[in-house]
Every structure is written in C-alpha cells, then in structure tokens.
Scaffold this motif. Structure first.
Motif, mmCIF file in Angstrom:
data_model
loop_
_atom_site.group_PDB
_atom_site.id
_atom_site.type_symbol
_atom_site.label_atom_id
_atom_site.label_comp_id
_atom_site.label_asym_id
_atom_site.label_seq_id
_atom_site.Cartn_x
_atom_site.Cartn_y
_atom_site.Cartn_z
ATOM 1 N N ILE A 127 60.598 41.376 73.257
ATOM 2 C CA ILE A 127 60.859 40.990 71.870
ATOM 3 C C ILE A 127 62.226 40.324 71.735
ATOM 4 O O ILE A 127 62.361 39.254 71.121
ATOM 5 N N GLN A 128 63.244 40.948 72.308
ATOM 6 C CA GLN A 128 64.592 40.377 72.222
ATOM 7 C C GLN A 128 64.662 39.029 72.934
ATOM 8 O O GLN A 128 65.319 38.089 72.460
ATOM 9 N N THR A 129 64.001 38.929 74.077
ATOM 10 C CA THR A 129 64.019 37.668 74.817
ATOM 11 C C THR A 129 63.317 36.572 74.035
ATOM 12 O O THR A 129 63.752 35.412 74.012
ATOM 13 N N TRP A 130 62.225 36.928 73.383
ATOM 14 C CA TRP A 130 61.514 35.948 72.548
ATOM 15 C C TRP A 130 62.408 35.454 71.410
ATOM 16 O O TRP A 130 62.484 34.241 71.151
ATOM 17 N N LEU A 131 63.097 36.372 70.735
ATOM 18 C CA LEU A 131 63.953 35.972 69.614
ATOM 19 C C LEU A 131 65.109 35.091 70.087
ATOM 20 O O LEU A 131 65.471 34.115 69.419
ATOM 21 N N GLY A 132 65.692 35.437 71.234
ATOM 22 C CA GLY A 132 66.742 34.576 71.775
ATOM 23 C C GLY A 132 66.218 33.217 72.166
ATOM 24 O O GLY A 132 66.873 32.187 71.948
ATOM 25 N N GLY A 133 65.016 33.187 72.750
ATOM 26 C CA GLY A 133 64.397 31.905 73.094
ATOM 27 C C GLY A 133 64.133 31.054 71.866
ATOM 28 O O GLY A 133 64.291 29.827 71.900
ATOM 29 N N MET A 134 63.743 31.707 70.759
ATOM 30 C CA MET A 134 63.489 30.954 69.531
ATOM 31 C C MET A 134 64.780 30.412 68.911
ATOM 32 O O MET A 134 64.767 29.383 68.228
ATOM 33 N N ALA A 135 65.894 31.104 69.154
ATOM 34 C CA ALA A 135 67.181 30.558 68.715
ATOM 35 C C ALA A 135 67.503 29.281 69.490
ATOM 36 O O ALA A 135 67.972 28.288 68.911
ATOM 37 N N ILE A 136 67.233 29.283 70.793
ATOM 38 C CA ILE A 136 67.419 28.066 71.599
ATOM 39 C C ILE A 136 66.492 26.962 71.108
ATOM 40 O O ILE A 136 66.892 25.794 70.972
ATOM 41 N N TYR A 137 65.257 27.322 70.818
ATOM 42 C CA TYR A 137 64.254 26.374 70.307
ATOM 43 C C TYR A 137 64.731 25.733 69.006
ATOM 44 O O TYR A 137 64.619 24.514 68.814
ATOM 45 N N SER A 138 65.289 26.555 68.113
ATOM 46 C CA SER A 138 65.774 26.040 66.829
ATOM 47 C C SER A 138 66.962 25.101 67.016
ATOM 48 O O SER A 138 67.062 24.070 66.346
ATOM 49 N N ILE A 139 67.883 25.458 67.926
ATOM 50 C CA ILE A 139 69.050 24.606 68.178
ATOM 51 C C ILE A 139 68.609 23.222 68.658
ATOM 52 O O ILE A 139 69.083 22.189 68.164
ATOM 53 N N ILE A 140 67.706 23.204 69.632
ATOM 54 C CA ILE A 140 67.250 21.923 70.183
ATOM 55 C C ILE A 140 66.554 21.102 69.109
ATOM 56 O O ILE A 140 66.745 19.877 69.025
ATOM 57 N N ASN A 141 65.784 21.748 68.249
ATOM 58 C CA ASN A 141 65.090 21.010 67.189
ATOM 59 C C ASN A 141 66.047 20.506 66.118
ATOM 60 O O ASN A 141 65.865 19.420 65.565
ATOM 61 N N VAL A 142 67.110 21.300 65.822
ATOM 62 C CA VAL A 142 68.107 20.851 64.839
ATOM 63 C C VAL A 142 68.833 19.617 65.362
ATOM 64 O O VAL A 142 69.053 18.637 64.644
ATOM 65 N N ILE A 143 69.213 19.659 66.642
ATOM 66 C CA ILE A 143 69.956 18.545 67.239
ATOM 67 C C ILE A 143 69.049 17.353 67.530
ATOM 68 O O ILE A 143 69.429 16.196 67.317
ATOM 69 N N GLY A 144 67.836 17.646 68.003
ATOM 70 C CA GLY A 144 66.947 16.573 68.466
ATOM 71 C C GLY A 144 65.878 16.140 67.500
ATOM 72 O O GLY A 144 64.919 15.462 67.913
ATOM 73 N N GLY A 145 65.991 16.531 66.240
ATOM 74 C CA GLY A 145 65.016 16.076 65.256
ATOM 75 C C GLY A 145 63.616 16.599 65.523
ATOM 76 O O GLY A 145 62.642 15.827 65.563
#
Length: 491
Positions: A127-145
């Motif tokens: 669960i914690q790993t998934w949430l951290g992965g989703m934070a990375i996912y959100s960062i890349i999407n914020v930066i990369g449109g």
C-alpha cells in the motif's frame, strides 16, 4: 538497528536453527534509545498518506470533522495500551517480537504468529509503495502534461504509467534494503518535519480556496436529522473505531522490535505516549480540514492527498509530492520492512537473514495488488483494517495473558533459543495458543466474508461481532488461553 555481530553470551547454548545475530537479545551497550527517539520514530511513521486517509475516509462515510478526528484519536489511545504493554517485554529482555512469541506459542509454533504478522506487513508495504509510486506518477504528469495517462492494462485495472511508477518506487526500496536500514536514517531526521510543513501548506491552501475555516468546518454530518444517513451514526462509528485500532494493530504486536533498544521502560512508555495519539489526532485534523475544503473547491470529497495535489498543479505541488515520496519511503522502511524481516528470519534463522527477509517482504507486497485495497474507503477501512485486526487481536490477547498474567513478565531468555527448554512444549508447539487463536478469530470470519464480498449475506450476529472484530478476538483468545494454560499447569 541490528544487534552486533560479535560473540553473544548465550550463542554457545542456543539451538542453531533458532538463532542468528538479528534475533539475538540486545546487549546493554545497544540500549540507547530515549523517549525522544521513540517520539520521533512515531512521528515519522504517523505522518504518512495512509494515516491521513483514515480521517478523510471517515468523512466520505458521512462523519463531520469533529466526529472523524475524535474517532481517530480514541482508536489510537486504545491501541496505545497493548502497544506499551507488549513493548515492555522488548525493553526488559531485549528480544524482538518473533522471539517473544516463542514463550506463548512455543519455539516452533512462534512461526505461526510471526508469519501472520509478516503477511499483514507485506500488504502494508504494498500500500505504501503504491502511494509513493502514485506521487511519482503525479509529478511526471504535472511536469509532462499528463504524458503517462493512458488506458488501463487488461486484468490489472491500472495503466502502464502507474505500473511503471509503482515498480520504480518498489525498486528504490530494494536499494535501501540492500544497503541496510541505517542508510535511510539521515532522511528520517528531516522527512517528518518536511511532511508536517506540507500538511500545514495544505491547510493554508484549503483555507484560502474555501474562504476561511467556516466553510471548511460547516459540512454537516450525514447522520444528523435529515441527512443521507440519519440515525445511523453508531453503526458507522463502532466499526470505524475498530478500524482505527486495527491500523496500528500490527505495530502493537511487533513493537518489541523497537523497544528492545530502549534505555529504560520509562523511555519506551513516555516516547510512545507522546508520539502516537497526539500526532495522529493532529494529522486527522489536517485531513478533515483539507477534505472539507475539497467539497467546496471541487464539488466532491477527495480523500487521497496524492490525488488532490495532482489536481492542484504548479511548482509547489511538485515539492509537496517529493516530500510525500521521501516520507512514504522512510515510513515504509521503519514500519513495514524491519518487522516482517525479523518475522521471516525467525522461520529459518540459518537461511534467512534480516536482509533476505526484507526481500521476501518486498516480493509479497508487490504481488498483493495494493491498489485494489485502496479503490474505495469501504475496502480500505472496513475490509482491510478491520479484517486483519480480527486476526491480530487474538494474537495480542494471547501474548498479553502469557507475559503478564502467567509469567509476571519473567522469561528464561536462553530457553527461548533452545529446542529442549521451557518453551519447547510438545514438538516445539504450544497447542493451547493455537486453539485460542483459532477460537478468537473464527467468530469474525463470517462478517469478514460479507464485508469482502465473498458471500452475499450472513447472520446479523456475525455482522455485529465483526463490527468489534479486534476487541472480540482479543477477549475470546485471552479467556480461552488463560483457561487452557491454567489446566495445563495444574496437570
């Protein structure tokens, strides 16, 4: 964190298949943790995304802000009691949880509670790993449109970008496990304060966007007269309280893994009393304030802070998500790698080291599809948290009765590492503990099957019992174990 690899006073008399240096009792020179160390440890574990989602999830179930905060706080005050009591054994005898379990379950039978506890930790690791992965996912999407947004993969329910970010964050854990938990200590010293500042930043944002605390705290309870769930408060409160206790039920069992390094009993007690219920209550307050504001800003309650920050956009969001990633990593290593690594090591001490136990934890956590658990508040709070609490409550009851009522806190520590000593029982198993565990868990199974969707319905009695699953399991197993062991001692 580990005991020293130098010769240990009882190593020569220990059975080889019950001993390794990771499981060995700590020596006086290793017992250096003060109350502040334990308070800091708890703050670093408390300030996390899953803990935030407890109170925000309760609001999506219909509670208003003060009902949600009070429920979280009360649950943590309750679980603090077994936490410090079981922690007493670690501070007094210097032994980790799986070794303490040998006193009640037997030197071989202790593998059963250790394995059950480890599997739950693997789920939390995922669960914690998934949430951290989703934070990375959100960062890349914020930066990369939104460059990673795409169709879901067949059978998984997530897209390729989400899976890739999850695996990336998982691989980061493997790196730290390989290098040892000491390698992450420098981050633990400042990750929690950074996340606290991020929480304050979220409250400031919510205050500005919602137009003050008035609108943030104005959302009525769905249980109030005229509400969507009018008159149904207690039907939600009791299972929610049980879930809040269940949230830390894992740590309540394996807290000796940490208190074995305590300088004194006072240090472990005061540190935990300061570090657990108060920070959990404050984090719950942040969660309900922000979740209330999302209703005013977005028209819906957003209980996941990662999803929320992804919606907000901007450079500040990227910084907040980076803080989430770091804090999630430190929390996961401390709460969900250290203890199961000891548990798996206990199964085969000669073959499984602490590091190998960490690899096993990561592998099982990967295979548990943790995003499925977090799809809904129903799945997270009422199935996952209550469900495993129904299993861990009986374990806590057995260990508390054995250590305090039957043994009066006295243990023959060398015998805990001997295949022919006091705790060998019958073939290394104390079947009284196994029977107590089964009888404590069985009454909660029908309710769990109903909550998990395995059956369409069950008797109302079993649904009610499941509402109090952790308490029911602890009470039944305590009484059964006490009766069985009393008869055994008389015989």
């Amino acid at each position: 964190m580990h005991p020293s690899a130098s010769p240990h006073p009882i190593a020569a008399t220990a059975s080889p298949d019950l001993w390794n240096h990771d499981l060995a009792p700590t020596q006086p020179a290793q017992r250096t943790w003060t109350a502040m160390h334990y308070a800091a440890l708890w703050v670093s574990m408390v300030v996390s995304v899953p803990a935030y989602m407890l109170a925000s999830g309760l609001m999506t179930e219909g509670m208003n802000w003060w009902q949600a905060v009070l429920t979280v706080f009360l649950g943590n005050v309750i679980v603090l009691v077994p936490m410090v009591l079981i922690g007493h054994a670690g501070a007094k005898h210097g032994i980790p949880f799986p070794v303490l379990a040998r006193a009640s379950f037997g030197v071989r039978g202790a593998q059963l509670p250790a394995l059950l506890r480890a599997i739950v930790a693997c789920g939390w690791f995922g669960i914690q790993t998934w949430l951290g992965g989703m934070a990375i996912y959100s960062i890349i999407n914020v930066i990369g449109g939104n460059m990673l947004v795409g169709a879901n993969l067949p059978g998984l329910g997530i897209n390729g970008g989400q899976l890739g970010c999850f695996l990336l964050f998982w691989a980061l854990h493997i790196w730290f496990i390989t290098r040892g938990t000491e390698s992450i200590k420098w981050m633990e010293t400042w990750a929690a304060p950074v996340l606290i500042l991020s929480g304050v930043g979220l409250v400031v944002w919510a205050y500005q966007q919602a137009g003050g605390f008035g609108p943030m705290l104005a959302a009525p309870s769905a249980f109030a007269p005229g509400g969507a769930k009018a008159g149904q408060f207690w039907g939600t409160f009791w299972p929610s309280l049980t879930a809040m206790v269940g949230y830390w039920a894992t740590l309540a069992l394996n807290i000796p893994d940490f208190t074995r390094f305590a300088r004194s009993q006072r240090d472990q007690f005061v540190g935990q009393a300061i570090g657990l219920p108060i920070p959990m209550g404050l984090l719950a307050l942040v969660a309900v304030l922000v979740t209330s504001a999302t209703v005013a800003v977005y028209g819906q309650a957003i209980w996941d802070p990662v999803a929320l920050t992804g919606k907000m956009g901007g450079v500040a969001v990227v910084l907040a998500l980076v803080a989430l990633i770091i804090a999630t990593l430190t929390t996961n290593i401390a709460a969900n790698v250290v203890s199961p690594a000891y548990d798996f090591s206990n199964i085969a001490p000669r073959r499984i080291s602490f590091r190998t136990g960490g690899y096993i934890t990561a592998g099982i956590g990967l295979a548990m599809f943790p995003w499925k658990i977090l799809e809904t508040t129903q799945g997270y709070i009422f199935t996952w948290l209550i469900g495993y609490g129904a299993l861990l409550g009986p374990l806590a009851g057995i260990m508390l009765v054995d250590y305090f009522l039957l043994r009066r806190t006295r243990l023959d520590v060398p015998a805990l590492f001997s295949a022919s000593g006091e705790y060998a029982y019958r073939n290394g198993w104390n079947y009284a503990a196994v029977i107590a565990l089964l009888l404590g868990a069985l009454p909660n199974l029908p309710g769990f099957f109903k909550a998990a969707g395995f059956v369409a319905s069950t008797a109302p009695l079993f649904e009610t019992l499941y509402t109090y699953a952790w308490f029911v399991g602890l009470a039944i197993s305590s009484v059964v174990y006490l009766l069985l062991m009393s008869r055994h001692r008389k015989a």
